[in-house]
Motif scaffolding. Structure first.
Motif, PDB file in Angstrom:
ATOM      1  N   ASN A   1      -5.987 -10.255  -1.417  1.00 26.64           N
ATOM      2  CA  ASN A   1      -5.919 -11.676  -1.782  1.00 26.64           C
ATOM      3  C   ASN A   1      -6.842 -12.512  -0.905  1.00 26.64           C
ATOM      4  O   ASN A   1      -7.512 -13.430  -1.390  1.00 26.64           O
TER       5      ASN A   1
ATOM      6  N   LYS B   1      -6.694 -15.867 -10.919  1.00 25.74           N
ATOM      7  CA  LYS B   1      -7.899 -15.074 -11.158  1.00 25.74           C
ATOM      8  C   LYS B   1      -8.046 -14.777 -12.636  1.00 25.74           C
ATOM      9  O   LYS B   1      -7.627 -13.740 -13.119  1.00 25.74           O
TER      10      LYS B   1
ATOM     11  N   GLU C   1      -2.243  -5.601  -0.370  1.00 21.00           N
ATOM     12  CA  GLU C   1      -2.211  -6.724  -1.305  1.00 21.00           C
ATOM     13  C   GLU C   1      -2.641  -8.032  -0.631  1.00 21.00           C
ATOM     14  O   GLU C   1      -3.393  -8.814  -1.201  1.00 21.00           O
TER      15      GLU C   1
ATOM     16  N   ALA D   1       1.893  -9.395  -7.039  1.00 23.82           N
ATOM     17  CA  ALA D   1       2.029  -8.804  -5.709  1.00 23.82           C
ATOM     18  C   ALA D   1       2.871  -9.705  -4.807  1.00 23.82           C
ATOM     19  O   ALA D   1       3.865  -9.253  -4.224  1.00 23.82           O
TER      20      ALA D   1
HETATM   21 MG    MG Z   1      -3.346 -10.104  -5.375  1.00 25.10          MG
END
Ligand code: MG
Ligand code: ADP
Length: 616
Positions: free
Chosen positions: A32, A78, A28, A97
């Motif tokens: 990112n 996002k 995760e 996350a």
């Molecule tokens: Mg993420």
């Protein structure tokens, strides 16, 4: 407060789905960092990631006022349309996350936007501290310590430190491969384990598997039916004892997929022995409407609208590379773009997608949720003790002490590019006789080659048979008595569909009333084959891959035909025959017989000298 607790519990539940192991934390955080546009990412883990995971990037950074938002479930910057959710690239975890990880660990984010100050924010078990001014370079560092410290039950489910570390390492290897444009540094317990420089796939492959491995691979790049395939295939002399050296990325995402796996394995069938597995790193780019990635967010598989098309593309690309390029053990594998892939226009069927598992909240919506929902959190004064404890989060920057080894790797690669090896010129080989009526001995300069006469002959015959079948100009051999095959209606329908292919490779087969098929000629190369058994095999593959499987089968039959026709070990060859065999091999000492055994073995003069202790 109650609000906070509820959220906490919610987080723990959600975390159960997505963050169950150190490797999912690393995954995760690295995703990112990639999303933030980083060109450099450093990952450090300690004690299999159980003690700490630290991911530092030089990406866009998080604005000060957004830092608390990052910890909020469903908060994401996002923005994605519903349409986007169907594509591979956007598979994520609903903007939760970080929240999930924060809930079960002690986490700290330090982030700096270009031209602004750096700020940090810590949390313990999901309880936020305060945003503070900090020191740091542009980008973001996320540090996760003592994973599952507050959920002992989950802690118990972790594997051993070594296993957890291994899983993280495997995943990091895949990140290096799938993002060759990013410079990664990955260290374990303070020692660098993997390092790439963001300078391309060749270098990334060398970083993960070593430069020697790159030498044993074909670089490929092909397109067929709108499906792009690129990456690396281990050459015919390079195999592994299990499947763990096989990586497949579909639209940039690492997956394990049976159809593709079977296609590659079958293409290698005549080059590798049983229990030998090919090495490959393959990237498939397929139109998003023919692939469904939403099988399960945590499962690395995809579903294709039509497995047969995928199988066919992969099989034909891989086998054309292998069949067209058999090079000697030590030969340099040149980057070979696949010879003109045929441009057959076919209509790719679309896939019916499973419902997207995720629904993302826009950043604006998330902000609204924050001001409404989390205000109790913001107003909370955390116990000072927490901050003292958080001090241990101070950054420790790992100097790349082992840089030299990696530089060496790169230098090796560059050197390799310059070196162009040639096949052996058969005229320069001198024939020295034979051993046991089985192995022919040739000398060239300081090297001796031992050639297995049966294996060599078998491969040559096989290649000849294959190229005839492949060129679709096989010789048909009429049969004295036609062969009639009686089948049921389902089998009949299947066979009728295969007739054009069968006839193309030299059979003469036709409908024969009822559900019978008449075969009146066979490919000359397959003369004397047991038609009953052949068709039984064709029919046994009926459900799986149709026409493509038939090609495998024919390959198989050709191999056994070649085997029958080839000179045997123990059969004495005349000198002329021995010489013409090597001429026919065209100096290609890397050939393998169709069952995967090597044709030639090379020994250097110095190796003999070592045996006799002339040199040490
Ligand atoms: Mg993420
Ligand atoms: P998602 O990635 O699905 O949006 P996450 O919980 O992983 O959800 O991250 C939440 C938000 O935090 C991201 O949308 C992004 O705005 C921000 N963020 C997380 N990590 C980084 C990073 N390394 N660099 C910049 N922004 C980040």
């Amino acid at each position: 407060m109650i609000n906070v607790l509820t959220k906490e519990i919610y987080n723990k539940i959600a975390a159960g789905e997505v963050v169950d192991r150190p490797y999912s934390v690393v995954k995760e955080l690295v995703e990112n960092a990639i999303d933030a546009g980083a060109s450099e990412i450093a990952v450090e883990i300690e004690v299999g990631g159980k003690k700490s995971v630290r991911v530092r990037d030089n990406g866009a950074g998080i604005p000060k006022e957004d830092l608390p938002l990052a910890y909020l479930p469903h908060a994401t910057s996002k923005l994605k349309s519903a349409e986007d959710l169907f594509t591979v690239a956007t598979l994520g975890f609903r903007g939760e996350a970080l929240a999930s990880i924060a809930a079960v660990s002690q986490m700290k984010i330090i982030s700096k936007r270009k031209g602004q100050n750096a700020y940090s924010l810590s949390s313990e078990g999901g309880l936020l501290g305060e945003v503070r001014e900090a020191a740091g370079a542009d980008g973001t560092e996320v540090c996760v310590e003592n994973l599952f410290f507050n959920t002992p039950a989950r802690l118990k489910f972790l594997k051993s430190d070594a296993q957890e570390e291994g899983d993280v390492s495997n995943m990091m290897s895949r990140f290096l491969l799938s993002h060759p444009e990013i410079a990664f540094t990955y260290s374990v317990n303070g020692k660098i384990k993997l390092r790439s420089f963001g300078d391309g796939l060749d270098a990334a492959l060398a970083a993960v598997y070593g430069a020697e491995t790159v030498e044993k691979c074909y670089g490929i790049s092909a397109e067929k039916h709108g499906i792009r395939i690129h990456g690396y295939l281990g050459n015919q002399n390079f195999s592994k004892p299990n499947r763990s050296y096989q990586s497949l990325f579909v639209n940039g995402r690492y997956v394990v997929n049976q159809t593709v796996g079977a296609a590659v394995t079958n293409a290698y069938a005549t080059y590798l022995m049983k229990r030998q597995f090919p090495f490959y790193v393959l990237f498939l780019e397929v139109p998003s409407e023919i692939v469904d990635v939403n099988v399960h967010p945590n499962k690395a598989d995809v579903r294709f609208a039509d497995n047969q098309i995928i199988y066919g593309c992969v099989y034909s690309v891989v086998s054309s590379v292998l069949d067209g390029n058999s090079r000697a053990l030590e030969y340099l594998a040149p980057k070979n773009d696949i010879r003109e892939a045929t441009h057959e226009e076919i209509v790719l069927p679309k896939i019916e997608k499973s419902a997207p598992v995720l629904s993302k909240m826009s950043y604006e919506e998330a902000k609204k949720e924050l001001s409404f929902d989390v205000s109790p959190l913001g107003g909370r004064t955390p116990a000072p003790k927490l901050y003292e404890e958080n001090e241990k989060f101070t950054m420790k920057v790992n100097a790349p002490t082992e840089g030299d080894a990696f530089e060496e790797n790169r230098a090796y690669l560059l050197e390799r590019e310059k070196k162009v090896q040639e096949k052996i010129d058969p005229a320069t080989l001198s024939y020295k006789g034979e051993l046991f009526h089985t192995f022919l001995i040739y000398e060239i300069g300081d090297e001796a080659y031992f050639i297995d006469q049966h294996a060599a002959h078998e491969r040559l015959i096989y290649n000849r048979l294959r190229s005839r079948t492949e060129a679709r100009e096989p010789l048909s051999q009429p049969m004295l008595v036609p062969f009639v095959l009686n089948v049921n209606s389902e089998e009949y329908a299947f066979l009728i569909r295969q007739l054009p292919v069968l006839n193309e490779i030299g059979f003469e087969a036709e409908e024969f009333g009822g559900t019978s098929v008449k075969v009146s000629a066979v490919p000359a190369d397959l003369q004397g084959i047991d038609l009953e058994a052949f068709f039984a095999e064709v029919l046994s593959s009926m459900e799986s891959y149709n026409g493509i499987k038939l090609a495998d089968l024919v390959k198989d039959k050709l191999a056994s035909a070649a085997c029958k026709a080839a000179v045997k070990g123990g059969e004495r060859l005349t000198d002329d025959e021995a010489k013409s065999l090597i001429r026919e091999m065209d100096g290609d000492m890397g050939l393998r017989c169709p069952h995967g055994r090597p044709v030639a073995v090379k020994m250097k003069k110095s190796e003999f000298e070592k045996l006799f202790k002339r040199i040490v």
